[in-house]
Design a protein around this motif. Sequence first.
Motif, PDB file in Angstrom:
ATOM      1  N   ASP A 110       0.781  -1.298  -0.113  1.00 10.52           N
ATOM      2  CA  ASP A 110      -0.068  -0.110   0.031  1.00 10.52           C
ATOM      3  C   ASP A 110       0.698   1.234  -0.001  1.00 10.52           C
ATOM      4  O   ASP A 110       0.419   2.229   0.110  1.00 10.52           O
ATOM      5  CB  ASP A 110      -0.976   0.004   1.063  1.00 10.52           C
ATOM      6  N   SER A 111       2.111   1.199  -0.144  1.00 13.31           N
ATOM      7  CA  SER A 111       3.115   2.270  -0.313  1.00 13.31           C
ATOM      8  C   SER A 111       4.350   2.008  -1.059  1.00 13.31           C
ATOM      9  O   SER A 111       4.540   0.808  -1.461  1.00 13.31           O
ATOM     10  CB  SER A 111       3.435   2.697   1.186  1.00 13.31           C
ATOM     11  N   ALA A 112       5.128   3.021  -1.510  1.00  9.63           N
ATOM     12  CA  ALA A 112       6.295   2.835  -2.424  1.00  9.63           C
ATOM     13  C   ALA A 112       7.329   1.722  -1.390  1.00  9.63           C
ATOM     14  O   ALA A 112       7.772   1.069  -2.069  1.00  9.63           O
ATOM     15  CB  ALA A 112       6.830   4.027  -2.672  1.00  9.63           C
ATOM     16  N   ARG A 113       7.381   2.284   0.005  1.00 11.03           N
ATOM     17  CA  ARG A 113       8.270   1.438   0.678  1.00 11.03           C
ATOM     18  C   ARG A 113       7.882   0.033   0.873  1.00 11.03           C
ATOM     19  O   ARG A 113       8.773  -0.799   0.635  1.00 11.03           O
ATOM     20  CB  ARG A 113       8.437   2.252   2.047  1.00 11.03           C
ATOM     21  N   GLN A 114       6.699  -0.243   1.016  1.00 20.27           N
ATOM     22  CA  GLN A 114       6.427  -1.786   1.076  1.00 20.27           C
ATOM     23  C   GLN A 114       6.377  -2.367  -0.262  1.00 20.27           C
ATOM     24  O   GLN A 114       6.697  -3.640  -0.383  1.00 20.27           O
ATOM     25  CB  GLN A 114       4.921  -1.757   1.606  1.00 20.27           C
ATOM     26  N   ALA A 115       6.114  -1.759  -1.236  1.00 18.42           N
ATOM     27  CA  ALA A 115       6.300  -2.126  -2.733  1.00 18.42           C
ATOM     28  C   ALA A 115       7.665  -2.476  -3.026  1.00 18.42           C
ATOM     29  O   ALA A 115       7.870  -3.839  -3.316  1.00 18.42           O
ATOM     30  CB  ALA A 115       5.660  -1.115  -3.775  1.00 18.42           C
ATOM     31  N   ALA A 116       8.644  -1.973  -2.632  1.00 14.52           N
ATOM     32  CA  ALA A 116      10.112  -2.176  -2.615  1.00 14.52           C
ATOM     33  C   ALA A 116      10.415  -3.569  -1.863  1.00 14.52           C
ATOM     34  O   ALA A 116      11.127  -4.340  -2.113  1.00 14.52           O
ATOM     35  CB  ALA A 116      10.799  -1.307  -2.323  1.00 14.52           C
ATOM     36  N   GLU A 117       9.731  -3.713  -0.721  1.00 19.29           N
ATOM     37  CA  GLU A 117      10.330  -4.590   0.452  1.00 19.29           C
ATOM     38  C   GLU A 117       9.607  -5.957  -0.442  1.00 19.29           C
ATOM     39  O   GLU A 117      10.187  -6.941  -0.359  1.00 19.29           O
ATOM     40  CB  GLU A 117       9.514  -4.400   1.576  1.00 19.29           C
ATOM     41  N   GLN A 118       8.181  -5.868  -0.577  1.00 19.90           N
ATOM     42  CA  GLN A 118       7.713  -6.966  -1.169  1.00 19.90           C
ATOM     43  C   GLN A 118       8.448  -7.487  -2.584  1.00 19.90           C
ATOM     44  O   GLN A 118       8.542  -8.608  -3.009  1.00 19.90           O
ATOM     45  CB  GLN A 118       6.249  -6.650  -1.456  1.00 19.90           C
ATOM     46  N   ALA A 119       8.728  -6.503  -3.497  1.00 18.33           N
ATOM     47  CA  ALA A 119       9.334  -6.882  -4.767  1.00 18.33           C
ATOM     48  C   ALA A 119      10.678  -7.523  -4.300  1.00 18.33           C
ATOM     49  O   ALA A 119      11.062  -8.811  -5.057  1.00 18.33           O
ATOM     50  CB  ALA A 119       9.565  -5.673  -5.374  1.00 18.33           C
ATOM     51  N   LEU A 120      11.458  -7.064  -3.459  1.00 18.40           N
ATOM     52  CA  LEU A 120      12.602  -7.797  -2.966  1.00 18.40           C
ATOM     53  C   LEU A 120      12.523  -9.151  -2.571  1.00 18.40           C
ATOM     54  O   LEU A 120      13.195 -10.144  -2.832  1.00 18.40           O
ATOM     55  CB  LEU A 120      13.458  -6.992  -2.071  1.00 18.40           C
ATOM     56  N   ARG A 121      11.336  -9.499  -1.785  1.00 13.61           N
ATOM     57  CA  ARG A 121      10.984 -10.771  -1.336  1.00 13.61           C
ATOM     58  C   ARG A 121      10.496 -11.786  -2.349  1.00 13.61           C
ATOM     59  O   ARG A 121      11.142 -12.658  -2.376  1.00 13.61           O
ATOM     60  CB  ARG A 121      10.054 -10.432  -0.267  1.00 13.61           C
ATOM     61  N   CYS A 122       9.638 -11.319  -3.330  1.00 12.67           N
ATOM     62  CA  CYS A 122       9.007 -12.439  -4.127  1.00 12.67           C
ATOM     63  C   CYS A 122       9.563 -12.185  -5.630  1.00 12.67           C
ATOM     64  O   CYS A 122       8.977 -13.042  -6.449  1.00 12.67           O
ATOM     65  CB  CYS A 122       7.568 -12.206  -4.046  1.00 12.67           C
ATOM     66  N   GLN A 123      10.137 -10.969  -5.790  1.00 13.78           N
ATOM     67  CA  GLN A 123      10.531 -10.892  -7.280  1.00 13.78           C
ATOM     68  C   GLN A 123       9.377 -11.226  -8.296  1.00 13.78           C
ATOM     69  O   GLN A 123       9.538 -12.275  -9.232  1.00 13.78           O
ATOM     70  CB  GLN A 123      11.820 -11.930  -7.551  1.00 13.78           C
ATOM     71  N   PRO A 124       8.587 -10.384  -8.467  1.00 15.69           N
ATOM     72  CA  PRO A 124       7.372 -10.456  -9.041  1.00 15.69           C
ATOM     73  C   PRO A 124       8.005 -10.331 -10.630  1.00 15.69           C
ATOM     74  O   PRO A 124       8.864  -9.576 -11.098  1.00 15.69           O
ATOM     75  CB  PRO A 124       6.494  -9.616  -8.654  1.00 15.69           C
ATOM     76  N   ASP A 125       7.095 -10.789 -11.688  1.00 15.94           N
ATOM     77  CA  ASP A 125       7.311 -10.672 -13.065  1.00 15.94           C
ATOM     78  C   ASP A 125       6.738  -9.165 -13.535  1.00 15.94           C
ATOM     79  O   ASP A 125       7.330  -8.805 -14.103  1.00 15.94           O
ATOM     80  CB  ASP A 125       6.610 -11.618 -13.941  1.00 15.94           C
ATOM     81  N   VAL A 126       5.551  -9.037 -12.660  1.00 14.92           N
ATOM     82  CA  VAL A 126       4.922  -7.767 -13.250  1.00 14.92           C
ATOM     83  C   VAL A 126       4.589  -6.998 -11.832  1.00 14.92           C
ATOM     84  O   VAL A 126       3.795  -7.673 -11.079  1.00 14.92           O
ATOM     85  CB  VAL A 126       3.743  -7.749 -14.191  1.00 14.92           C
ATOM     86  N   ALA A 127       4.610  -5.896 -11.652  1.00 14.67           N
ATOM     87  CA  ALA A 127       4.114  -5.184 -10.589  1.00 14.67           C
ATOM     88  C   ALA A 127       2.976  -4.224 -11.068  1.00 14.67           C
ATOM     89  O   ALA A 127       3.135  -3.612 -12.050  1.00 14.67           O
ATOM     90  CB  ALA A 127       5.292  -4.194  -9.798  1.00 14.67           C
ATOM     91  N   LEU A 128       1.956  -4.191 -10.696  1.00 12.99           N
ATOM     92  CA  LEU A 128       0.679  -3.412 -11.042  1.00 12.99           C
ATOM     93  C   LEU A 128       0.592  -2.105  -9.977  1.00 12.99           C
ATOM     94  O   LEU A 128       0.251  -2.471  -8.811  1.00 12.99           O
ATOM     95  CB  LEU A 128      -0.478  -4.438 -11.173  1.00 12.99           C
ATOM     96  N   VAL A 129       0.940  -0.985 -10.443  1.00 20.23           N
ATOM     97  CA  VAL A 129       1.093   0.007  -9.423  1.00 20.23           C
ATOM     98  C   VAL A 129       0.302   1.070  -9.846  1.00 20.23           C
ATOM     99  O   VAL A 129      -0.004   1.640 -10.987  1.00 20.23           O
ATOM    100  CB  VAL A 129       2.555   0.763  -9.797  1.00 20.23           C
ATOM    101  N   ASP A 130      -0.346   1.726  -8.617  1.00 20.45           N
ATOM    102  CA  ASP A 130      -1.275   2.787  -8.970  1.00 20.45           C
ATOM    103  C   ASP A 130      -0.228   4.054  -8.818  1.00 20.45           C
ATOM    104  O   ASP A 130       0.698   4.114  -8.082  1.00 20.45           O
ATOM    105  CB  ASP A 130      -2.371   2.793  -7.668  1.00 20.45           C
ATOM    106  N   LEU A 131      -0.663   5.210  -9.551  1.00 22.17           N
ATOM    107  CA  LEU A 131       0.249   6.298  -9.809  1.00 22.17           C
ATOM    108  C   LEU A 131      -0.074   7.363  -8.488  1.00 22.17           C
ATOM    109  O   LEU A 131       0.879   7.817  -7.884  1.00 22.17           O
ATOM    110  CB  LEU A 131      -0.190   7.185 -10.954  1.00 22.17           C
ATOM    111  N   VAL A 132      -1.313   7.255  -8.067  1.00 21.98           N
ATOM    112  CA  VAL A 132      -1.645   8.336  -6.928  1.00 21.98           C
ATOM    113  C   VAL A 132      -1.664   7.540  -5.633  1.00 21.98           C
ATOM    114  O   VAL A 132      -2.513   6.721  -5.330  1.00 21.98           O
ATOM    115  CB  VAL A 132      -2.955   8.970  -7.426  1.00 21.98           C
ATOM    116  N   MET A 133      -0.565   7.948  -4.830  1.00 21.44           N
ATOM    117  CA  MET A 133      -0.683   7.392  -3.429  1.00 21.44           C
ATOM    118  C   MET A 133      -0.294   8.442  -2.655  1.00 21.44           C
ATOM    119  O   MET A 133       0.589   9.186  -2.902  1.00 21.44           O
ATOM    120  CB  MET A 133       0.310   6.167  -3.311  1.00 21.44           C
TER     121      MET A 133
END
Length: 215
Positions: free
Chosen positions: A38-61
């Motif tokens: 639900d945030s840029a910081r958490q997105a980076a943490e989760q991306a590092l953990r699960c190494q997704p193929d695609v991240a679906l990202v909302d622009l306005v947060m």
Amino acid sequence: MSTTPLKVLLVDDHAVVRQGLRAYLELQPGIEVCAEADSARQAAEQALRCQPDVALVDLVMPDEDGLQATRRIRSVSPRTRVLVLTSSLGLDDVQPAFDAGASGYQLKEIGGSELLDCLWRVARGERVLHPRLGASAPQPRTRNESPSSAVAALSAREREVLLLMAEGLSNTEIAERLQIGEATVKTHVGNVLGKLGLSDRTQAAVWAWRQGLAR
């Protein structure tokens, strides 16, 4: 054929949006929602953990926006492609999103089948842009040439390649469509960008849409 699912990270500050996307995507064969943020910081943490193929990202947060989330994701997981999915029609947001590392920009008004198509295309390395944005996006700067003279400077084959780029086709797909070598396609792409004074395929696609060359 590989049975490895396409791993997707959902990044949106609205829980109900994430829940809706997860519920839909998890019903689709070959898709796995590996994490939410639900945030840029958490997105980076989760991306590092699960190494997704695609991240679906909302622009306005709140706090850091989707552009910063995109940068953070790409910094910790360079293999992850980012597809911006937003309600923002701000044309000034499109190029910055691609500059931040996004591979696609779509509006939340698209249907489920369109979203799936975009996810798979982005995962293959293609760039996608919502048609409403492409048709009205600011025209990238070119040399001091009129659009007609710029088009006239392109060979017939280069115009074909430009139109296929505007459709979102990769070099491999263009090569297959035109029945030419991929190295030849790369040469044509370079010539198109050089003659139009553009820096990348996204600008070329927007330019083609703007000039009414692509539909």
